[in-house]
Design a protein around this motif. Structure first.
Motif, PDB file in Angstrom:
ATOM      1  N   ASP A 203      -1.845  -3.932   1.063  1.00 36.44           N
ATOM      2  CA  ASP A 203      -0.897  -2.942   1.564  1.00 36.44           C
ATOM      3  C   ASP A 203      -0.727  -1.798   0.565  1.00 36.44           C
ATOM      4  O   ASP A 203      -0.492  -0.653   0.942  1.00 36.44           O
ATOM      5  CB  ASP A 203       0.464  -3.586   1.843  1.00 36.44           C
ATOM      6  N   GLU A 204      -0.839  -2.107  -0.727  1.00 38.33           N
ATOM      7  CA  GLU A 204      -0.779  -1.091  -1.767  1.00 38.33           C
ATOM      8  C   GLU A 204      -1.487  -1.603  -3.008  1.00 38.33           C
ATOM      9  O   GLU A 204      -1.614  -2.810  -3.218  1.00 38.33           O
ATOM     10  CB  GLU A 204       0.659  -0.693  -2.101  1.00 38.33           C
ATOM     11  N   LEU A 205      -1.940  -0.680  -3.857  1.00 33.07           N
ATOM     12  CA  LEU A 205      -2.618  -1.038  -5.089  1.00 33.07           C
ATOM     13  C   LEU A 205      -1.627  -1.089  -6.245  1.00 33.07           C
ATOM     14  O   LEU A 205      -0.711  -0.262  -6.309  1.00 33.07           O
ATOM     15  CB  LEU A 205      -3.711  -0.014  -5.422  1.00 33.07           C
ATOM     16  N   PRO A 206      -1.805  -2.027  -7.163  1.00 31.33           N
ATOM     17  CA  PRO A 206      -0.959  -2.009  -8.364  1.00 31.33           C
ATOM     18  C   PRO A 206      -1.315  -0.789  -9.212  1.00 31.33           C
ATOM     19  O   PRO A 206      -2.477  -0.388  -9.289  1.00 31.33           O
ATOM     20  CB  PRO A 206      -1.336  -3.310  -9.066  1.00 31.33           C
ATOM     21  N   SER A 207      -0.319  -0.197  -9.844  1.00 29.72           N
ATOM     22  CA  SER A 207      -0.577   0.993 -10.656  1.00 29.72           C
ATOM     23  C   SER A 207       0.133   0.866 -11.996  1.00 29.72           C
ATOM     24  O   SER A 207       1.134   0.160 -12.130  1.00 29.72           O
ATOM     25  CB  SER A 207      -0.121   2.261  -9.938  1.00 29.72           C
ATOM     26  N   SER A 208      -0.406   1.576 -12.988  1.00 21.38           N
ATOM     27  CA  SER A 208       0.188   1.599 -14.316  1.00 21.38           C
ATOM     28  C   SER A 208       1.345   2.589 -14.344  1.00 21.38           C
ATOM     29  O   SER A 208       1.606   3.294 -13.369  1.00 21.38           O
ATOM     30  CB  SER A 208      -0.864   1.993 -15.347  1.00 21.38           C
ATOM     31  N   GLN A 209       2.035   2.665 -15.485  1.00 19.83           N
ATOM     32  CA  GLN A 209       3.155   3.600 -15.613  1.00 19.83           C
ATOM     33  C   GLN A 209       2.712   5.047 -15.451  1.00 19.83           C
ATOM     34  O   GLN A 209       3.490   5.893 -15.023  1.00 19.83           O
ATOM     35  CB  GLN A 209       3.836   3.412 -16.969  1.00 19.83           C
ATOM     36  N   SER A 210       1.445   5.326 -15.785  1.00 24.22           N
ATOM     37  CA  SER A 210       0.934   6.694 -15.651  1.00 24.22           C
ATOM     38  C   SER A 210       0.372   6.978 -14.268  1.00 24.22           C
ATOM     39  O   SER A 210      -0.137   8.069 -14.012  1.00 24.22           O
ATOM     40  CB  SER A 210      -0.148   6.963 -16.710  1.00 24.22           C
ATOM     41  N   GLY A 211       0.456   5.997 -13.357  1.00 24.84           N
ATOM     42  CA  GLY A 211       0.001   6.204 -11.989  1.00 24.84           C
ATOM     43  C   GLY A 211      -1.451   5.862 -11.742  1.00 24.84           C
ATOM     44  O   GLY A 211      -1.947   6.028 -10.630  1.00 24.84           O
ATOM     45  N   LYS A 212      -2.161   5.350 -12.753  1.00 26.22           N
ATOM     46  CA  LYS A 212      -3.558   4.967 -12.575  1.00 26.22           C
ATOM     47  C   LYS A 212      -3.651   3.601 -11.896  1.00 26.22           C
ATOM     48  O   LYS A 212      -2.721   2.795 -11.961  1.00 26.22           O
ATOM     49  CB  LYS A 212      -4.269   4.904 -13.930  1.00 26.22           C
ATOM     50  N   VAL A 213      -4.793   3.341 -11.247  1.00 26.25           N
ATOM     51  CA  VAL A 213      -5.027   2.020 -10.676  1.00 26.25           C
ATOM     52  C   VAL A 213      -5.029   0.998 -11.809  1.00 26.25           C
ATOM     53  O   VAL A 213      -5.740   1.150 -12.809  1.00 26.25           O
ATOM     54  CB  VAL A 213      -6.377   1.974  -9.930  1.00 26.25           C
ATOM     55  N   ASP A 214      -4.224  -0.050 -11.671  1.00 24.28           N
ATOM     56  CA  ASP A 214      -4.129  -1.090 -12.695  1.00 24.28           C
ATOM     57  C   ASP A 214      -5.212  -2.135 -12.417  1.00 24.28           C
ATOM     58  O   ASP A 214      -4.981  -3.120 -11.722  1.00 24.28           O
ATOM     59  CB  ASP A 214      -2.737  -1.718 -12.681  1.00 24.28           C
ATOM     60  N   ARG A 215      -6.406  -1.911 -12.973  1.00 24.26           N
ATOM     61  CA  ARG A 215      -7.520  -2.822 -12.706  1.00 24.26           C
ATOM     62  C   ARG A 215      -7.301  -4.177 -13.362  1.00 24.26           C
ATOM     63  O   ARG A 215      -7.818  -5.186 -12.883  1.00 24.26           O
ATOM     64  CB  ARG A 215      -8.835  -2.191 -13.158  1.00 24.26           C
ATOM     65  N   LYS A 216      -6.563  -4.211 -14.456  1.00 27.57           N
ATOM     66  CA  LYS A 216      -6.256  -5.498 -15.095  1.00 27.57           C
ATOM     67  C   LYS A 216      -5.468  -6.383 -14.129  1.00 27.57           C
ATOM     68  O   LYS A 216      -5.750  -7.572 -13.987  1.00 27.57           O
ATOM     69  CB  LYS A 216      -5.456  -5.275 -16.380  1.00 27.57           C
ATOM     70  N   ALA A 217      -4.485  -5.789 -13.443  1.00 30.18           N
ATOM     71  CA  ALA A 217      -3.700  -6.551 -12.461  1.00 30.18           C
ATOM     72  C   ALA A 217      -4.587  -7.017 -11.307  1.00 30.18           C
ATOM     73  O   ALA A 217      -4.415  -8.130 -10.787  1.00 30.18           O
ATOM     74  CB  ALA A 217      -2.547  -5.699 -11.942  1.00 30.18           C
ATOM     75  N   LEU A 218      -5.547  -6.173 -10.913  1.00 32.36           N
ATOM     76  CA  LEU A 218      -6.463  -6.578  -9.842  1.00 32.36           C
ATOM     77  C   LEU A 218      -7.338  -7.742 -10.294  1.00 32.36           C
ATOM     78  O   LEU A 218      -7.590  -8.675  -9.512  1.00 32.36           O
ATOM     79  CB  LEU A 218      -7.335  -5.398  -9.416  1.00 32.36           C
ATOM     80  N   ARG A 219      -7.799  -7.700 -11.538  1.00 31.99           N
ATOM     81  CA  ARG A 219      -8.640  -8.795 -12.034  1.00 31.99           C
ATOM     82  C   ARG A 219      -7.871 -10.115 -12.108  1.00 31.99           C
ATOM     83  O   ARG A 219      -8.460 -11.192 -12.024  1.00 31.99           O
ATOM     84  CB  ARG A 219      -9.221  -8.441 -13.407  1.00 31.99           C
ATOM     85  N   GLU A 220      -6.553 -10.028 -12.292  1.00 34.18           N
ATOM     86  CA  GLU A 220      -5.734 -11.239 -12.424  1.00 34.18           C
ATOM     87  C   GLU A 220      -5.271 -11.789 -11.075  1.00 34.18           C
ATOM     88  O   GLU A 220      -4.695 -12.879 -11.018  1.00 34.18           O
ATOM     89  CB  GLU A 220      -4.515 -10.933 -13.310  1.00 34.18           C
ATOM     90  N   ARG A 221      -5.504 -11.045  -9.995  1.00 34.04           N
ATOM     91  CA  ARG A 221      -5.085 -11.500  -8.665  1.00 34.04           C
ATOM     92  C   ARG A 221      -5.935 -12.679  -8.199  1.00 34.04           C
ATOM     93  O   ARG A 221      -7.124 -12.760  -8.483  1.00 34.04           O
ATOM     94  CB  ARG A 221      -5.230 -10.368  -7.641  1.00 34.04           C
ATOM     95  N   ARG A 222      -5.325 -13.549  -7.442  1.00 30.72           N
ATOM     96  CA  ARG A 222      -6.078 -14.602  -6.768  1.00 30.72           C
ATOM     97  C   ARG A 222      -6.498 -14.065  -5.419  1.00 30.72           C
ATOM     98  O   ARG A 222      -5.674 -13.531  -4.678  1.00 30.72           O
ATOM     99  CB  ARG A 222      -5.229 -15.862  -6.608  1.00 30.72           C
ATOM    100  N   PRO A 223      -7.781 -14.218  -5.057  1.00 29.69           N
ATOM    101  CA  PRO A 223      -8.234 -13.706  -3.765  1.00 29.69           C
ATOM    102  C   PRO A 223      -7.504 -14.377  -2.598  1.00 29.69           C
ATOM    103  O   PRO A 223      -7.189 -15.556  -2.656  1.00 29.69           O
ATOM    104  CB  PRO A 223      -9.729 -14.026  -3.734  1.00 29.69           C
ATOM    105  N   VAL A 224      -7.241 -13.584  -1.564  1.00 29.13           N
ATOM    106  CA  VAL A 224      -6.584 -14.115  -0.368  1.00 29.13           C
ATOM    107  C   VAL A 224      -7.597 -14.152   0.774  1.00 29.13           C
ATOM    108  O   VAL A 224      -8.173 -15.199   1.068  1.00 29.13           O
ATOM    109  CB  VAL A 224      -5.347 -13.264   0.009  1.00 29.13           C
ATOM    110  N   THR A 225      -7.832 -13.031   1.401  1.00 31.08           N
ATOM    111  CA  THR A 225      -8.835 -12.971   2.473  1.00 31.08           C
ATOM    112  C   THR A 225      -9.879 -11.929   2.095  1.00 31.08           C
ATOM    113  O   THR A 225      -9.559 -10.735   1.989  1.00 31.08           O
ATOM    114  CB  THR A 225      -8.189 -12.581   3.820  1.00 31.08           C
ATOM    115  N   GLU A 226     -11.091 -12.370   1.873  1.00 34.44           N
ATOM    116  CA  GLU A 226     -12.177 -11.484   1.466  1.00 34.44           C
ATOM    117  C   GLU A 226     -13.186 -11.326   2.591  1.00 34.44           C
ATOM    118  O   GLU A 226     -13.399 -12.247   3.387  1.00 34.44           O
ATOM    119  CB  GLU A 226     -12.883 -12.021   0.218  1.00 34.44           C
ATOM    120  N   PHE A 227     -13.798 -10.167   2.651  1.00 35.61           N
ATOM    121  CA  PHE A 227     -14.837  -9.901   3.656  1.00 35.61           C
ATOM    122  C   PHE A 227     -16.135  -9.504   2.955  1.00 35.61           C
ATOM    123  O   PHE A 227     -16.117  -8.900   1.889  1.00 35.61           O
ATOM    124  CB  PHE A 227     -14.400  -8.762   4.578  1.00 35.61           C
TER     125      PHE A 227
END
Length: 239
Positions: free
Chosen positions: A215-239
């Protein structure tokens, strides 16, 4: 009316650059730097600009692209953006009350930015990504920023965040987290459409092998995509 406009902090996407030019008739001049040294690289009013490029080193800064052994890389090769230490009066004296960090980060011959780029034959620098974000898959080094930018050209994509996930054969696979534009559905058909679009527009090796919708991407305080948070996510539904 605007006379000169500059951008920094995050690479300016082509769609945003085109929109600004159409709206205001001015080319946005991209700049690159860090808190410790800004700006190191930039585009300059009155000189040639290559859309999408960070520009060329600012006069007075000795900037090079180096490999892991601090050897300069060739034209078109990826290297880390490094600044020769104490080559400019603006170079920092150190970090306040952090002597260990001062010695480790600013005490050598080169200040390392941890950002990767390439340089063309005209001396223009092209951003690739953070060293810890760049995806290494089947011997290729893939810029997540480039893949995100191509994903966002697809009409179904509102926003994209790209990371590498572990793959036993390739080393890593490219995975894209996608926020959909309103009228599109999160299903296998939409995922495959995005996948094939990026494959055709980017490369045979850099397209996302895996897609997950958010629904939304995690972002850092500066508004950048927080790729670290994405790497730490557990996959839910992948295609």
């Amino acid at each position: 009316m605007f006379r000169i406009c500059c951008s920094a902090n995050e690479p300016l996407g082509q769609a945003e650059a085109n929109w600004f030019r159409q709206q205001f008739g001015v080319e946005v001049l991209e700049n690159y730097g860090m808190t410790e040294a800004y700006p190191m690289i930039g585009n300059f009013a009155g000189l040639m600009v290559k859309p999408g490029s960070m520009g060329r080193p600012v006069p007075g800064w000795d900037v090079r692209l180096l490999d892991d052994s601090e050897k300069e890389v060739g034209v078109g090769e990826q290297g880390e953006i490094c600044l020769r230490a104490r080559s400019n009066p603006q170079f920092p004296l150190g970090y306040w009350n952090r002597p260990d960090d001062t010695r480790a980060i600013t005490g050598g011959d080169w200040f390392h930015t941890n950002d990767l780029a390439t340089c063309d034959s005209d001396g223009f620098y092209w951003y690739v990504g953070r060293k810890d974000d760049v995806i290494k898959a089947s011997g290729y080094r893939i810029s997540p920023f480039e893949v995100e930018e191509v994903c966002c050209r697809h009409p179904a994509v509102e926003a994209a965040g790209v990371i590498g996930v572990v793959d036993a054969e390739r080393g890593s696979r490219v995975k894209a987290y996608i926020v959909l534009a309103g009228r599109f559905n999160a299903n296998a058909e939409t995922a495959d459409s995005i996948r094939q679009f990026v494959r055709a527009a980017h490369s045979q090796f850099g397209y996302p092998k895996v897609i997950e919708f958010l629904d939304e991407l995690p972002s850092s305080q500066s508004g950048k995509v927080d790729r670290k948070a994405l790497r730490e996510r557990r996959p839910v539904t992948e295609f």
